[in-house]
Design an enzyme around this catalytic site. Structure first.
Site, mmCIF file in Angstrom:
data_model
loop_
_atom_site.group_PDB
_atom_site.id
_atom_site.type_symbol
_atom_site.label_atom_id
_atom_site.label_comp_id
_atom_site.label_asym_id
_atom_site.label_seq_id
_atom_site.Cartn_x
_atom_site.Cartn_y
_atom_site.Cartn_z
ATOM 1 N N ARG A 27 59.967 30.006 78.479
ATOM 2 C CA ARG A 27 59.220 31.116 79.051
ATOM 3 C C ARG A 27 59.836 32.476 78.769
ATOM 4 O O ARG A 27 59.365 33.487 79.305
ATOM 5 C CB ARG A 27 59.090 30.912 80.557
ATOM 6 C CG ARG A 27 58.308 29.665 80.882
ATOM 7 C CD ARG A 27 58.095 29.425 82.335
ATOM 8 N NE ARG A 27 58.878 30.250 83.210
ATOM 9 C CZ ARG A 27 58.834 30.223 84.513
ATOM 10 N NH1 ARG A 27 58.029 29.381 85.109
ATOM 11 N NH2 ARG A 27 59.595 31.009 85.243
ATOM 12 N N ASP A 28 60.863 32.525 77.950
ATOM 13 C CA ASP A 28 61.515 33.809 77.683
ATOM 14 C C ASP A 28 61.909 33.912 76.210
ATOM 15 O O ASP A 28 63.067 34.125 75.878
ATOM 16 C CB ASP A 28 62.729 33.964 78.596
ATOM 17 C CG ASP A 28 63.245 35.390 78.648
ATOM 18 O OD1 ASP A 28 62.492 36.305 78.273
ATOM 19 O OD2 ASP A 28 64.397 35.584 79.056
#
Length: 64
Positions: free
Chosen positions: A44-45
């Site tokens: 997610r990053d």
């Protein structure tokens, strides 16, 4: 990873990257994301600071 992050590499190089270098980075990131996807992992990053490079300038995804 001995090569540091892709973020640092891009900011320290102070030169325009060759198309072949950009494509190699993109392929490395794509392979890493494919591996994570096949193992049901969601990254997610995704950003250049989380892409670490080995001594041969091969990128690896780092799960933060």
């Amino acid at each position: 990873m001995p090569g540091g992050s892709l973020y640092n590499y891009l900011h320290k190089s102070k030169r325009a990257l060759k198309l072949s270098e950009l494509l190699n980075f993109a392929i490395d990131v794509s392979k890493g994301m494919e591996y994570l996807h096949h193992n049901d992992i969601i990254h997610r990053d995704l950003k250049s600071a989380n892409l670490l490079m080995d001594s041969l300038q091969v990128c690896a995804n780092y799960l933060s």
